[in-house]
Each structure stands twice: as C-alpha cells, then as structure tokens.
Design a protein around this motif. Sequence first.
Motif, mmCIF file in Angstrom:
data_model
loop_
_atom_site.group_PDB
_atom_site.id
_atom_site.type_symbol
_atom_site.label_atom_id
_atom_site.label_comp_id
_atom_site.label_asym_id
_atom_site.label_seq_id
_atom_site.Cartn_x
_atom_site.Cartn_y
_atom_site.Cartn_z
ATOM 1 N N TRP A 133 -2.639 0.229 -4.529
ATOM 2 C CA TRP A 133 -2.528 -1.162 -4.110
ATOM 3 C C TRP A 133 -1.720 -1.916 -5.164
ATOM 4 O O TRP A 133 -2.194 -2.098 -6.289
ATOM 5 C CB TRP A 133 -3.915 -1.782 -3.925
ATOM 6 C CG TRP A 133 -4.696 -1.161 -2.780
ATOM 7 C CD1 TRP A 133 -4.929 0.162 -2.567
ATOM 8 C CD2 TRP A 133 -5.304 -1.853 -1.682
ATOM 9 N NE1 TRP A 133 -5.668 0.359 -1.419
ATOM 10 C CE2 TRP A 133 -5.913 -0.876 -0.860
ATOM 11 C CE3 TRP A 133 -5.420 -3.203 -1.342
ATOM 12 C CZ2 TRP A 133 -6.612 -1.206 0.285
ATOM 13 C CZ3 TRP A 133 -6.118 -3.534 -0.189
ATOM 14 C CH2 TRP A 133 -6.713 -2.548 0.629
ATOM 15 N N ILE A 134 -0.532 -2.368 -4.824
ATOM 16 C CA ILE A 134 0.382 -3.005 -5.757
ATOM 17 C C ILE A 134 0.520 -4.479 -5.392
ATOM 18 O O ILE A 134 0.998 -4.826 -4.303
ATOM 19 C CB ILE A 134 1.775 -2.346 -5.741
ATOM 20 C CG1 ILE A 134 1.666 -0.822 -5.794
ATOM 21 C CG2 ILE A 134 2.637 -2.907 -6.855
ATOM 22 C CD1 ILE A 134 1.042 -0.292 -7.069
ATOM 23 N N GLY A 135 0.104 -5.374 -6.289
ATOM 24 C CA GLY A 135 0.108 -6.796 -6.002
ATOM 25 C C GLY A 135 1.400 -7.499 -6.396
ATOM 26 O O GLY A 135 2.005 -7.175 -7.422
ATOM 27 N N VAL A 136 1.807 -8.452 -5.570
ATOM 28 C CA VAL A 136 2.932 -9.356 -5.855
ATOM 29 C C VAL A 136 2.418 -10.769 -5.603
ATOM 30 O O VAL A 136 1.755 -11.018 -4.589
ATOM 31 C CB VAL A 136 4.147 -9.060 -4.941
ATOM 32 C CG1 VAL A 136 5.262 -10.060 -5.188
ATOM 33 C CG2 VAL A 136 4.650 -7.642 -5.181
ATOM 34 N N TYR A 137 2.749 -11.714 -6.476
ATOM 35 C CA TYR A 137 2.132 -13.044 -6.418
ATOM 36 C C TYR A 137 3.187 -14.144 -6.313
ATOM 37 O O TYR A 137 4.321 -13.974 -6.765
ATOM 38 C CB TYR A 137 1.233 -13.256 -7.644
ATOM 39 C CG TYR A 137 0.160 -12.200 -7.696
ATOM 40 C CD1 TYR A 137 -1.047 -12.375 -7.041
ATOM 41 C CD2 TYR A 137 0.389 -10.980 -8.342
ATOM 42 C CE1 TYR A 137 -2.008 -11.379 -7.036
ATOM 43 C CE2 TYR A 137 -0.551 -9.970 -8.329
ATOM 44 C CZ TYR A 137 -1.759 -10.174 -7.679
ATOM 45 O OH TYR A 137 -2.703 -9.185 -7.655
ATOM 46 N N LEU A 165 0.858 -1.185 0.000
ATOM 47 C CA LEU A 165 0.000 0.000 0.000
ATOM 48 C C LEU A 165 0.894 1.235 0.000
ATOM 49 O O LEU A 165 1.563 1.537 0.998
ATOM 50 C CB LEU A 165 -0.907 -0.010 1.233
ATOM 51 C CG LEU A 165 -1.695 -1.309 1.468
ATOM 52 C CD1 LEU A 165 -2.507 -1.213 2.752
ATOM 53 C CD2 LEU A 165 -2.593 -1.610 0.283
ATOM 54 N N LEU A 166 0.898 1.973 -1.133
ATOM 55 C CA LEU A 166 1.888 3.024 -1.347
ATOM 56 C C LEU A 166 1.266 4.233 -2.039
ATOM 57 O O LEU A 166 0.360 4.090 -2.850
ATOM 58 C CB LEU A 166 3.018 2.505 -2.245
ATOM 59 C CG LEU A 166 3.652 1.154 -1.892
ATOM 60 C CD1 LEU A 166 4.453 0.628 -3.074
ATOM 61 C CD2 LEU A 166 4.523 1.303 -0.673
ATOM 62 N N SER A 167 1.807 5.412 -1.757
ATOM 63 C CA SER A 167 1.417 6.591 -2.534
ATOM 64 C C SER A 167 2.234 6.677 -3.816
ATOM 65 O O SER A 167 1.846 7.342 -4.776
ATOM 66 C CB SER A 167 1.622 7.869 -1.718
ATOM 67 O OG SER A 167 3.009 8.104 -1.485
#
Length: 231
Positions: free
Chosen positions: A226-230, A123-125
């Motif tokens: 919201w940046i996803g990593v899988y 969770l980042l700006s």
Amino acid sequence: MKSLLTIAILLLFFQANSQQLSGNVKNHGKAEMDLVLMLFGMDYPISIGKVDKKGAFTASLADTSLEKIPDDYKSMSMGPLYFNFHFNCSPDAFGDQAEKPAARQDYVRMTNGKGEWAGTVFLLSDEALKPWLEDSGYNNAVKGSFYEVMYVDEDVELSTSCTSSVYADDNTEVPVEYVFEISLKKGFNWVEYTIDEVYKTNPDVRASFPSKVTITNLKDPSKMHWIGVYY
C-alpha cells in the motif's frame, strides 16, 4: 480430483475478497484517516477501514453496503462488466456476462477528519509499477501485479481471453493478450492484474506496455503493498 482442487482455489479467492487485510501504508506519517471507495462519487464515500498516524491500517470489503447510495448515483456510476476492467475486451469475449452491471475503483482513497479527500493509496506488488499507473504514455510498464476493487450486482464467473493490438514504434501493431480467470461475488471484490509480459519499445516513440496480462481474484494479500500519496 481436478474439480476438488478448483473448489479449493475458489474458496481461497472468496476468503481473500472478504477477509480483513492489514499492514502499513508506506509514506503515511500523517493523521488518522479513513480508507474509502468513491465508485459513486465524492459525496458518497464507502468506508472500508482506517489508517492510523503511523500508517498501520486494517481494511475489509466484507461489510460494505450501498444502502446510503441514491439510485440515480448508482445507475450513473455503473456500466457493463466488459467495459469496467482496467484492460478491456470486446463484449463477445464475455458472452452473456458482458452486460452485467459493474463499477470499478482504481485506487483506494483516504479522507481526513473533515471528510476531505486527502490522499490516495496505490496497491502494488512492486512500487516500480506506480509511475506507469500514473502515466502509461511516458513511463514503462514492468512485470508485477496491481490491484483494484470492482462492484457487481450479481455473481460473475469469467474464464476467457481476448487478443487486441497496440501501436508501438513506427506504427507497428503489437498483439496483446488479456486472460480472465476470475470469480466475482455479488458486492465488492478485490481484482488482481498480473503483468506477465512487457513489450519493449523505442523510448523515443512511446513507453513499453503490457503485452500479456492475467486478471484474477486477489491471490496473496501479503504481496500487496500500500503506497500512499498525499495532497
């Protein structure tokens, strides 16, 4: 007049903590998944929402509950408030609030239909903060905000600051300042860390690091990416 303004600001903070957030998880393109918190271990995930196959999500901390969390798991996962922020001050800076029980969640987890941990949401700006969060020793910090979740057993009001020191180039000690202006309500809260200043280092020695950070409630959900990593 000042007191009325303060009350209005606090109301906005509490609304941001409880309101339903929505948007898109970048890089998703996967199956529908649950958005969960794992403050109390992988065996007891706490659902805060869902993300669909296209990445659209809704999330809220308002209806979370610890009813299914065994007391022994809860007690093992909680610690004193002063030690549960991403950046720590000594207990003295928190006064009589220092030892209040709290638990910190750094990132939102994603679980698949089998309940398996399948991904993580940063969770980042600014996505440029992600490398630093993953490895602050080798990646430079940049100005911007990142967000976490904190659970507290009772309401907490913090208006304080502390100064610490970090070793930079050639064993030079650099003063760093952490400013806390935050109201945590009993239960789960969004916490916003704003990196106001960055100390530029010799990259051959160590990465640049935050030298002033302000810790507040979530101020503007629209700035939270919201940046996803899988896995």
